[in-house]
Design a protein around this motif. Structure first.
Motif, PDB file in Angstrom:
ATOM      1  N   THR A  21       0.671  -1.127  -0.205  1.00 15.38           N
ATOM      2  CA  THR A  21       0.067   0.171   0.008  1.00 15.38           C
ATOM      3  C   THR A  21       1.047   1.561   0.351  1.00 15.38           C
ATOM      4  O   THR A  21      -0.059   2.776   0.099  1.00 15.38           O
ATOM      5  CB  THR A  21      -0.808  -0.015   1.205  1.00 15.38           C
ATOM      6  OG1 THR A  21       0.150  -0.320   2.155  1.00 15.38           O
ATOM      7  CG2 THR A  21      -2.091  -1.215   1.449  1.00 15.38           C
ATOM      8  N   ASP A  56      -6.465  -5.950  -1.533  1.00 21.61           N
ATOM      9  CA  ASP A  56      -6.580  -5.326  -3.217  1.00 21.61           C
ATOM     10  C   ASP A  56      -7.736  -4.452  -3.539  1.00 21.61           C
ATOM     11  O   ASP A  56      -7.598  -3.654  -4.162  1.00 21.61           O
ATOM     12  CB  ASP A  56      -6.149  -7.037  -4.022  1.00 21.61           C
ATOM     13  CG  ASP A  56      -4.488  -7.065  -3.533  1.00 21.61           C
ATOM     14  OD1 ASP A  56      -3.937  -6.666  -3.626  1.00 21.61           O
ATOM     15  OD2 ASP A  56      -4.587  -8.449  -4.741  1.00 21.61           O
ATOM     16  N   TRP A  58      -9.032  -2.581  -1.620  1.00 23.91           N
ATOM     17  CA  TRP A  58      -9.275  -1.375  -0.810  1.00 23.91           C
ATOM     18  C   TRP A  58      -7.827  -0.535  -1.905  1.00 23.91           C
ATOM     19  O   TRP A  58      -8.568   0.973  -1.782  1.00 23.91           O
ATOM     20  CB  TRP A  58      -7.983  -1.733  -0.478  1.00 23.91           C
ATOM     21  CG  TRP A  58      -8.153   0.034   0.995  1.00 23.91           C
ATOM     22  CD1 TRP A  58      -9.187   1.146   2.046  1.00 23.91           C
ATOM     23  CD2 TRP A  58      -7.119   0.414   0.521  1.00 23.91           C
ATOM     24  NE1 TRP A  58      -8.672   1.754   2.215  1.00 23.91           N
ATOM     25  CE2 TRP A  58      -7.139   1.508   1.583  1.00 23.91           C
ATOM     26  CE3 TRP A  58      -5.678   0.314   0.165  1.00 23.91           C
ATOM     27  CZ2 TRP A  58      -6.363   2.905   1.926  1.00 23.91           C
ATOM     28  CZ3 TRP A  58      -4.968   1.494   0.383  1.00 23.91           C
ATOM     29  CH2 TRP A  58      -5.336   2.579   1.495  1.00 23.91           C
ATOM     30  N   ILE A  59      -6.746  -0.929  -2.484  1.00 20.71           N
ATOM     31  CA  ILE A  59      -6.363  -0.363  -2.774  1.00 20.71           C
ATOM     32  C   ILE A  59      -6.887  -0.282  -4.985  1.00 20.71           C
ATOM     33  O   ILE A  59      -6.731   0.964  -5.441  1.00 20.71           O
ATOM     34  CB  ILE A  59      -5.286  -1.538  -4.048  1.00 20.71           C
ATOM     35  CG1 ILE A  59      -4.086  -1.354  -2.315  1.00 20.71           C
ATOM     36  CG2 ILE A  59      -4.533  -0.766  -4.806  1.00 20.71           C
ATOM     37  CD1 ILE A  59      -2.671  -1.957  -2.731  1.00 20.71           C
ATOM     38  N   GLU A  60      -8.063  -1.094  -5.059  1.00 20.10           N
ATOM     39  CA  GLU A  60      -8.392  -0.862  -5.770  1.00 20.10           C
ATOM     40  C   GLU A  60      -9.333   0.176  -6.036  1.00 20.10           C
ATOM     41  O   GLU A  60      -9.708   0.966  -7.830  1.00 20.10           O
ATOM     42  CB  GLU A  60      -9.062  -1.935  -6.589  1.00 20.10           C
ATOM     43  CG  GLU A  60      -8.305  -3.110  -7.624  1.00 20.10           C
ATOM     44  CD  GLU A  60      -8.774  -4.119  -7.429  1.00 20.10           C
ATOM     45  OE1 GLU A  60     -10.105  -3.676  -8.123  1.00 20.10           O
ATOM     46  OE2 GLU A  60      -8.153  -4.762  -7.882  1.00 20.10           O
ATOM     47  N   ARG A  62      -9.019   2.746  -4.369  1.00 23.81           N
ATOM     48  CA  ARG A  62      -8.611   4.182  -4.114  1.00 23.81           C
ATOM     49  C   ARG A  62      -7.721   4.806  -5.579  1.00 23.81           C
ATOM     50  O   ARG A  62      -7.566   5.870  -5.733  1.00 23.81           O
ATOM     51  CB  ARG A  62      -7.113   4.459  -3.218  1.00 23.81           C
ATOM     52  CG  ARG A  62      -7.095   3.579  -1.341  1.00 23.81           C
ATOM     53  CD  ARG A  62      -7.920   4.570  -0.901  1.00 23.81           C
ATOM     54  NE  ARG A  62      -9.031   4.984  -0.930  1.00 23.81           N
ATOM     55  CZ  ARG A  62      -9.967   3.655  -0.635  1.00 23.81           C
ATOM     56  NH1 ARG A  62      -9.859   2.605  -0.279  1.00 23.81           N
ATOM     57  NH2 ARG A  62     -11.782   4.220  -0.975  1.00 23.81           N
ATOM     58  N   ILE A  63      -7.175   3.986  -6.354  1.00 20.04           N
ATOM     59  CA  ILE A  63      -6.750   4.299  -8.028  1.00 20.04           C
ATOM     60  C   ILE A  63      -8.517   4.326  -7.950  1.00 20.04           C
ATOM     61  O   ILE A  63      -8.403   5.899  -9.124  1.00 20.04           O
ATOM     62  CB  ILE A  63      -6.415   2.779  -8.182  1.00 20.04           C
ATOM     63  CG1 ILE A  63      -5.492   2.324  -8.353  1.00 20.04           C
ATOM     64  CG2 ILE A  63      -6.572   3.047  -9.907  1.00 20.04           C
ATOM     65  CD1 ILE A  63      -4.666   1.126  -8.511  1.00 20.04           C
ATOM     66  N   GLY A  64      -9.882   3.948  -8.648  1.00 22.25           N
ATOM     67  CA  GLY A  64     -10.593   4.597  -8.843  1.00 22.25           C
ATOM     68  C   GLY A  64     -11.207   6.005  -8.454  1.00 22.25           C
ATOM     69  O   GLY A  64     -11.829   6.424  -9.349  1.00 22.25           O
ATOM     70  N   ASP A  65     -10.669   5.687  -6.836  1.00 23.07           N
ATOM     71  CA  ASP A  65     -11.534   7.456  -6.897  1.00 23.07           C
ATOM     72  C   ASP A  65     -10.734   8.398  -7.125  1.00 23.07           C
ATOM     73  O   ASP A  65     -10.812   9.785  -7.853  1.00 23.07           O
ATOM     74  CB  ASP A  65     -11.311   7.450  -4.974  1.00 23.07           C
ATOM     75  CG  ASP A  65     -12.174   6.766  -4.071  1.00 23.07           C
ATOM     76  OD1 ASP A  65     -13.437   6.218  -5.107  1.00 23.07           O
ATOM     77  OD2 ASP A  65     -12.342   6.173  -3.198  1.00 23.07           O
ATOM     78  N   SER A  66      -9.498   8.111  -7.556  1.00 21.08           N
ATOM     79  CA  SER A  66      -8.779   8.637  -7.934  1.00 21.08           C
ATOM     80  C   SER A  66      -8.366   9.921  -9.369  1.00 21.08           C
ATOM     81  O   SER A  66      -8.035  10.223  -9.475  1.00 21.08           O
ATOM     82  CB  SER A  66      -7.041   8.582  -7.303  1.00 21.08           C
ATOM     83  OG  SER A  66      -6.148   7.237  -8.351  1.00 21.08           O
ATOM     84  N   ARG A  67      -8.864   8.803  -9.735  1.00 18.87           N
ATOM     85  CA  ARG A  67      -9.389   8.563 -11.688  1.00 18.87           C
ATOM     86  C   ARG A  67     -10.674   9.670 -11.506  1.00 18.87           C
ATOM     87  O   ARG A  67     -10.953  10.265 -12.128  1.00 18.87           O
ATOM     88  CB  ARG A  67     -10.026   7.762 -12.240  1.00 18.87           C
ATOM     89  CG  ARG A  67      -8.489   6.494 -12.334  1.00 18.87           C
ATOM     90  CD  ARG A  67      -7.237   6.951 -12.537  1.00 18.87           C
ATOM     91  NE  ARG A  67      -6.219   6.323 -12.607  1.00 18.87           N
ATOM     92  CZ  ARG A  67      -5.232   6.577 -12.019  1.00 18.87           C
ATOM     93  NH1 ARG A  67      -4.640   7.010 -11.829  1.00 18.87           N
ATOM     94  NH2 ARG A  67      -3.949   5.240 -12.395  1.00 18.87           N
ATOM     95  N   LYS A  68     -11.450   9.583 -10.592  1.00 16.85           N
ATOM     96  CA  LYS A  68     -12.856  10.142 -10.779  1.00 16.85           C
ATOM     97  C   LYS A  68     -12.349  11.279 -10.700  1.00 16.85           C
ATOM     98  O   LYS A  68     -13.362  12.126 -11.147  1.00 16.85           O
ATOM     99  CB  LYS A  68     -13.935   9.627  -9.782  1.00 16.85           C
ATOM    100  CG  LYS A  68     -14.585   8.900  -9.668  1.00 16.85           C
ATOM    101  CD  LYS A  68     -15.188   8.314  -8.761  1.00 16.85           C
ATOM    102  CE  LYS A  68     -15.428   6.778  -8.545  1.00 16.85           C
ATOM    103  NZ  LYS A  68     -16.493   6.006  -8.112  1.00 16.85           N
TER     104      LYS A  68
END
Length: 69
Positions: A21, A56, A58-60, A62-68
């Motif tokens: 993480t 995993d 949780w990581i996904e 976070r990635i989704g949140d940052s891409r929005k």
């Protein structure tokens, strides 16, 4: 057989979670207390671990949140 039954359950120890993480130990436990990170499971009297699938996810997320943004 379900997809989850086909997936082997892997338990990550704290150092592995930190490496995966990029979070420090204290930050992981702050997120656990806040309910924003998966809670560890007890492995014994003084040891805990995290399910790799939960980390995993949780990581996904976070990635989704940052891409929005």
């Amino acid at each position: 057989m379900t997809a989850q039954a086909q997936t082997a359950l892997i338990i990550l120890r704290r150092k592995q979670v930190e490496a995966r993480t990029g979070l420090a130990r204290s930050t992981i436990y702050q997120h656990v207390r806040a309910g924003t990170f998966p809670a560890p499971i007890s492995l014994g009297a003084k040891s805990v671990g995290w399910l790799s699938t939960e980390v995993d996810a949780w990581i996904e997320a976070r990635i989704g949140d940052s891409r929005k943004a």
